[in-house]
Structure formats: C-alpha cells, structure tokens
Design an enzyme around this catalytic site. Structure first.
Site, PDB file in Angstrom:
ATOM      1  CG  ASP A 141      42.996  91.134  21.861  1.00  0.00           C
ATOM      2  OD1 ASP A 141      42.627  90.390  20.453  1.00  0.00           O
ATOM      3  OD2 ASP A 141      42.911  90.685  22.939  1.00  0.00           O
ATOM      4  CG  HIS A 167      42.555  87.126  20.857  1.00  0.00           C
ATOM      5  ND1 HIS A 167      41.691  88.025  20.922  1.00  0.00           N
ATOM      6  CD2 HIS A 167      42.180  86.019  21.393  1.00  0.00           C
ATOM      7  CE1 HIS A 167      40.532  87.516  21.528  1.00  0.00           C
ATOM      8  NE2 HIS A 167      40.814  86.149  21.743  1.00  0.00           N
ATOM      9  CD  GLU A 213      37.844  84.262  23.453  1.00  0.00           C
ATOM     10  OE1 GLU A 213      36.784  84.122  23.622  1.00  0.00           O
ATOM     11  OE2 GLU A 213      38.490  85.505  23.077  1.00  0.00           O
TER      12      GLU A 213
END
Ligand SMILES: [Zn+2]
Length: 768
Positions: free
Chosen positions: A192, A267, A334
C-alpha cells in the site's frame, strides 16, 4: 479456580441442559448430539491411521502438538492400546471437501472426512471441548456424534500489514485463530502507500526503501504529516521470502489458503518511492507516513509505460512462486485518476484504445494483468471498483462498498466475495464508543456481524451461487499493536465464523452468546485481548401519528435495561424498561444494561429529544443528502432527535452543496423562534455553514426572508462543536418554512483536504 471462572460457570449452568453442559462449539456444527460418558485422552490411547497417507501423518502430528501442549505428553501412533483415536480419509458422501464426522465413545474417537481439511476441522471441534493451556486435569472429551460441513466455501479474514507492520509470530497467531474457527482463507494485504511488505528478489528497493517510512508513532493517523526533506525512514518492516514460505506452509497445515494482495494501479506510493519511474510524472516520492499526503504525491502506476507492466509481471511471477493460492488479489480500489488525466502519455493511450474515460483505462490495466494471471493458471480477484469501466472477463469481485458491487457482479455471472463495510469492517467500533480504543469510525457490533447473511435478497437462486462467501477486513491505520489487533477481531470473527459455516436455520444469537462465554474463558487462559460485549443500549426513536416513542434494546441477552429521563445516570433503582417510552416533552434519555445488579459499560447511552412545533412534519430537500449520511430517514430534521459530537446516525450530511430544506407545517402556524443544529468536525472534513437563512411562505412558492444568521466559529477550530443557528422574530403566521445552510464550499487552507469539497451536517430544525 479463579473468581472470574467461577462467576462464568455459575452464569453458564442455567443455560445448558445437563447433557449439553460441556459441549459448546463455535461455529455451531450442522448436527451435534451429546451422549453420557466421556473419552479420556491419556497414555492408554493411541492415534490410529493409515501410515501410507502422508496427509494423515501430518494431521496426527497436528493433533499431537495440541495434546502435548496442554498435557506435556503426546500420544503414540498405530500401536494397540485400550483406547483408539482413529483418523480416516474415506469417501463419506454429502459432507463435501471440508466436512467431517466426529464420533466419540468411552473407548474410541473417530474422525472421518473426505479430505485432510475435514480431519483438521474435526480436531478443532474436539479441541474446543478441552483446556487450552497446560493442565494436570484429565483430558475428558464428552461422548458425542457430530456431522458437520460448511455453508460457504470462501470463509475469509483479511489483515492489512502496510499501515502497521505485524511480526511473523502475530501472523501465525492470526492463522491459528482462523483455523480454530474454521476459516479457510487469509487475505494478506501486503502492499500500500504506507509500506511494501514482501521481499521481491528482482526489485530489492521495494523493501529497502518501500518498507520504511518516517516514524510518526504517538501522532494520530489523520494528522501524520508527510516526510520532511532529509528525514530518515526508520519505521516499518517486511517479510523475507523464506519467512513467507514458512508462513504459507504453516497455514496449509491448518487448511488456510493465503491470498496475497498486491495493490494496483492505485495505493502504490511505496513502490513508486522505491522506483519513481513507475508513476506518470516519474518524480521522486517518499513512502506515505499516515493519513496526510504530500502535495503532488504519485499513488498510481502509469499504464502508458510498458516497463510498468514488465515490472508488475516480474513481481507477480515471484508472488506466484511463493503463494500456491488459485486467487491473486490485485486491489483496484480508490484509484484517484487525476495523474492519468494530467499525463499526455496516458491521454494518448486512451485515444489509441478508443477510450473516453479514465475508468476504461483502469479496466485496460486490470484486464492486461488478468491475461497474465490466467496464462499462469491463476484467477484475478479485486475490490468492486474493478467493475467501473468494464469488468475483466474472468475476474472475481470483492464487494466492500456495501453489497451493490457484489450484486452487480453476480448478475453478470462473476464470482463474488461479500465484505461490505457494514458490518464486516473490523476496524470499526464494536462497542461504546466511550471507553473503546480509538477506531477509524463506524460501528459494527457483534450482533450486527452475527445477523449478516452473505447472499442478498436481490439475487435469485441461479445468481446466488456466484456468492462464494464472505470475509471481514481489518485495516490497521488505527491498529498498531498485537493487543489492539486481538481486541478488534475477538470476538467478532467468531460471529462471522458462524455466519459462514452454520446453516442459517441453525443460527441463534442468544445460544451463540452463551457459547461465546466459554470462548472468553479460553481467551483469558491464553492471554488474548478481547471485547467483552457491546453494553451500549440502542435507543431507537419512532414517530406514530406525529407522536414520538422510543424503543430501547440491548445485544446482551442476559441484561436488563434501566433508564432515566431527568439527566441522571441510571442504576438498578431507576425505571426498568418494558415497553416503548412515549416522549411528549424535551428530555435527555439515558439507559444502561444491568446484569446481576451491576451497571455494565463505562457510560450510559444517551439521547436528547426536543419537542417543538415541527416534530413529525414533512421535509423536502433541494439537494439530495449523501447516501453515506442519510441519518434515520427522510424526517431526520423534524424527528425531535438531536445528534451528538460523534458522527452518529442522527446527522444528515451533504458534501460540497448547500443544505436547502422546506418544512410543510400542514396548516398556517405561528412562528417566532427557528433554529437548526449543525456540526463541525475538522478532522472529518465537516464544517459549520457560513450562514443560515430562514424564509417563510404560505403557498410554498413565494418566500419571504425572515433573516440570516452568520457563523462566528472559525473553520480552523479543531475540537468538535455543535452550534444552533437561531433566529428570533416577532410572531409570524406561515405554513412553509425554508432553511438554507450555506456550505463552507471547500476545506480551508492548511487543512489536509484543502480545496476539496467540504461537508455540511445538520441534525434538527426546531420551530417554536
Ligand atoms: Zn501515465
């Protein structure tokens, strides 16, 4: 016997029949019958199995390790003794790949299964009837017959080791817990923005650079500032390939498949910090320290650069060598596509592909990776955003933003794993929140988890089969220690185990709660941290014929609810709750759970009610309220219920837009005092409105302004604050009242969300 144990036993005895007293297994088996007598595990017993079956030898070793741990001595194998423990893999029909039969008599224990997995689960059920730590007590297993098999084939628990790193010991403890409660999938979130945790031989900087960040311990996640120039990156860690091999083997012995997650295309800041050429701008980056990102950060891989795909394929090649899992998780969630919008190379690629949106570029990215995985006989799984711009042909979807992505994918005949934020995000609060360790927000209690069912009613039976199961996700922004991690998953993962294993018809929350008390004894023995229960009484207002009632309920089956309406803290001498309470004046209601005369929890549940002329009246909205903050329905602003400074369910929220509402009073009503309650929570991007304008009308079309009240509290005020914007005028007659709360617009300068749309929150419009 310690006092706590004694107390729990006294508590338990009334709930079980005498015969069932000793058998409480989680998840509840499909069929369990307990008989008189017991089998004592001691040196007069041997483990008997076909020694040509390597799987059975490994299972026998697993059994013996547990017995040796609690008694100090293991059992012999395949030698004639007075008593036998048989392990048998044989075709036994309808119990499937993971089911088992367990038959205990005074002289024999027999575990039969179609496969090793079932043998292990049979042992796990048996272990739950024994002590969990070293003991000199006799190891007595009650005589019983069990037929058992799971309802769902994906029974998962996830763990984020990027936001905070957890040691290999903790990972093994986590795997042990999964196996004890018959989970079969460990979703390991390994990369991440805040850390890359997996050694990749071909790209050593992924861990020498990407696994480390500036140390922000002691500072809240949402205020962790970016790395300063020349600041050393000292906080983090990673797993070597040898450690990963060891963990994968450890998990396999316990019937756990590890699904690794390598996030893409977003990410990915930690990888980009190691190799800046992976991003669109190719500018140097630092690993993100927490919730505050630096300006011009690059979190996305660039899809217009073929070397990026070469890099990812090389990484995935090493990942596939380490993890035998059929599924490889590629994230996909996202993705802020701004960097692709701003990159001429990406825009040129879009034109070449005939794409009209960056969503399609993400779809291109994921589909290209899926082709690579399929060529290597693996399956791609990703978060539900991979639906946007077109789903890759064989992808499995993990639905986290509610169930809608999962429903959509199942209707397209794609496999689905349900992990909706509510109730399956175990980083959310499970009790309190007063007295609980700081969590990221939300509220997913034990009972909410227990009541979940992974197949939504929107799916017919031909579509339901695409729901493989469900999984709880444990993101660790706010969880940095072993103790805290245990606390967040215990006991919620036990509730989920029963959701996924036990037939829906056999589920019973009260029974589960009582069986859980035995597990608490085991947790105490093992020194695990866990949440003893959600003792917060639920206060639910309802309106009936414009009259307000309040219903109180508790998740604790053995608790009685006591309440007050005079502002004092309730105890066992207060009003005992029996029926819905009518509310006809402005009051503060407080309620507590009481068990054995003792008030449970650290703080009473509390709700303010305010009576006024608009209670129960209809409200219309010019701009729709956010689906994330619908409060308790369309009449939230006129239900007499005030919000608290916690972002709880009694707030309506709108992002970037003004709150414009019109109340229909039904008839012309005398009005001289109108107010609206608004919230500011700086860290959650919620700001008081700049001003509130009050207008009245008799036809609902032509409005006359009564006045505007300006905000006097700075948007930089960081402590949560509730402000009533109140206008007092000489009495006026009006049927319609329009209230406009002007949104601050964007988050102010210096705020982590500077320039991004701000939220406005309101709880009640009070008319007198
Ligand atoms: Zn690019």
């Amino acid at each position: 016997m310690n006092k706590k144990l004694l107390y729990l036993l006294i508590l338990l005895i009334p709930f079980f029949g005498i015969a069932q007293q000793k058998v409480s297994i989680i998840p509840q088996p499909v069929s369990l019958s307990v008989q008189d007598g017991h089998f004592t595990i001691d040196k007069n017993a041997a483990v008997i199995f076909n020694k040509n079956e390597n799987d059975l030898l490994r299972a026998a070793n697993f059994f013996n390790a547990f017995i040796k741990n609690i008694s100090g001595e293991g059992l012999v194998y395949n030698i004639k003794k007075h008593k036998s423990i048989y392990l048998e893999i044989e075709k036994t029909g309808k119990i499937g790949d993971e089911g088992y039969l367990l038959d205990v008599t005074p002289t024999s224990i027999k575990i039969t299964a179609n496969d090793k997995a079932g043998i292990i689960y049979g042992m796990q059920s048996l272990f739950q009837t024994l002590p969990q730590i070293r003991t000199n007590a006799a190891l007595e297993v009650p005589c019983m017959k069990i037929v058992d098999y799971p309802q769902f084939k994906w029974r998962g628990m996830h763990l984020d080791v990027c936001r905070h790193f957890f040691s290999t010991d903790m990972i093994k403890e986590y795997i042990d817990l999964l196996s004890e409660y018959k989970f079969n999938t460990f979703h390991w979130h390994l990369t991440d923005d805040q850390g890359w945790r997996l050694e990749i031989k071909k790209y050593p900087k992924l861990t020498s650079v990407g696994a480390w960040r500036a140390d922000r311990r002691g500072i809240s996640w949402s205020e962790s500032q970016p790395t300063q120039p020349s600041e050393p990156a000292t906080y983090g860690g990673y797993y070597t390939q040898q450690q990963v091999r060891d963990i994968v083997a450890y998990a396999k012995e316990r019937n756990i498949t590890i699904v690794p997650e390598i996030e893409m295309p977003g990410h990915s800041e930690a990888a980009i910090a190691a190799y800046p050429w992976l991003s669109c701008t190719q500018q140097p980056q630092t690993t993100i320290t927490g919730g505050v990102y630096p300006k011009n950060f690059q979190s996305n891989y660039c899809p217009a650069n073929d070397s990026v795909f070469t890099f990812l394929e090389n990484v995935l090649t090493e990942v596939m060598q380490l993890f035998p899992s059929k599924y490889i998780h590629v994230g996909g969630d996202e993705v802020d596509k701004t960097s692709w919008k701003n990159d001429p190379k990406c825009q040129a690629l879009m034109r070449k592909l005939g794409d009209t949106s960056e969503d399609q570029l993400q779809s291109y990215f994921i589909q290209r990776i899926e082709k690579f995985l399929i060529a290597h006989h693996r399956k791609l799984i990703g978060w539900d955003e991979i639906l946007e711009g077109g789903l890759a042909p064989e992808a499995t979807v993990m639905s986290w933003r509610g169930e809608s992505g999962g429903i959509q994918a199942a209707k397209m005949h794609h496999d689905v794993v349900m992990t909706p934020g509510t109730p399956l995000y175990f980083d959310h609060y499970q009790a309190g929140p007063a007295g609980e360790p700081l969590a990221i927000g939300g509220f997913n209690s034990l009972k909410m988890v227990y009541d979940y069912y992974p197949v939504p009613k929107e799916l017919d039976s031909s579509e339901a089969k695409y729901v493989l199961g469900a999984q709880a996700n444990v993101w660790t922004e706010f969880i940095s220690t072993r103790e805290h991690l245990e606390y967040m998953v215990l006991p919620r993962m036990l509730a989920l185990s029963e959701v996924l294993w036990t037939p829906k018809s056999e589920k019973d929350y009260t029974d589960f709660y009582h069986r859980l008390q035995n597990q608490f004894i085991a947790f105490d023995e093992k020194g695990f941290h866990y949440c003893p229960g959600n003792f917060t009484v639920a206060i639910k207002p309802t309106t009936e014929n414009e009259k307000l009632f309040v219903t109180l309920s508790s998740e604790i089956p053995d608790a009685q609810i006591y309440y007050t309406t005079n502002g004092t803290d309730p105890d066992a001498t207060s009003n005992k709750y029996e029926n819905p309470i009518p509310i006809d004046s402005s009051v503060t209601l407080k309620a507590v759970d009481i068990i054995g005369g003792k008030v449970m929890g650290v703080k009473p549940a509390e709700q303010k009610f305010v009576m006024h002329k608009a209670v129960g009246k209809n409200v219309t909205y010019t701009n729709p309220v956010s689906r994330y903050y619908p409060a308790d329905g369309p009449n939230t602003l006129t239900d007499g219920v005030r919000g608290t400074t916690a972002v709880n369910k009694y707030w309506h929220g709108l992002q970037g837009k003004d709150l414009i509402t019109t109340i229909d009073m039904g008839t012309e009503t005398s009005v001289k005092n109108i107010s609206i309650g608004c919230l500011q929570r700086y860290t959650d991007w919620i700001f008081l409105p700049q001003s509130v304008t009050f207008e009245i009308s008799n036809d609902g079309k032509n409005f006359t302004e009564l006045g505007t009240v300006k905000n006097t509290i700075s948007p930089d005020e960081k402590s949560p604050v509730i402000k009533n914007f109140t206008l007092i005028v000489p009495a006026q007659k009006a049927r319609f009242i329009r209230v406009t709360a002007k949104n601050l617009g964007v988050c102010p300068k210096g705020h982590p969300g500077e320039g991004q749309p701000a939220w406005v929150f309101a709880d009640e419009i009070v008319v007198n």
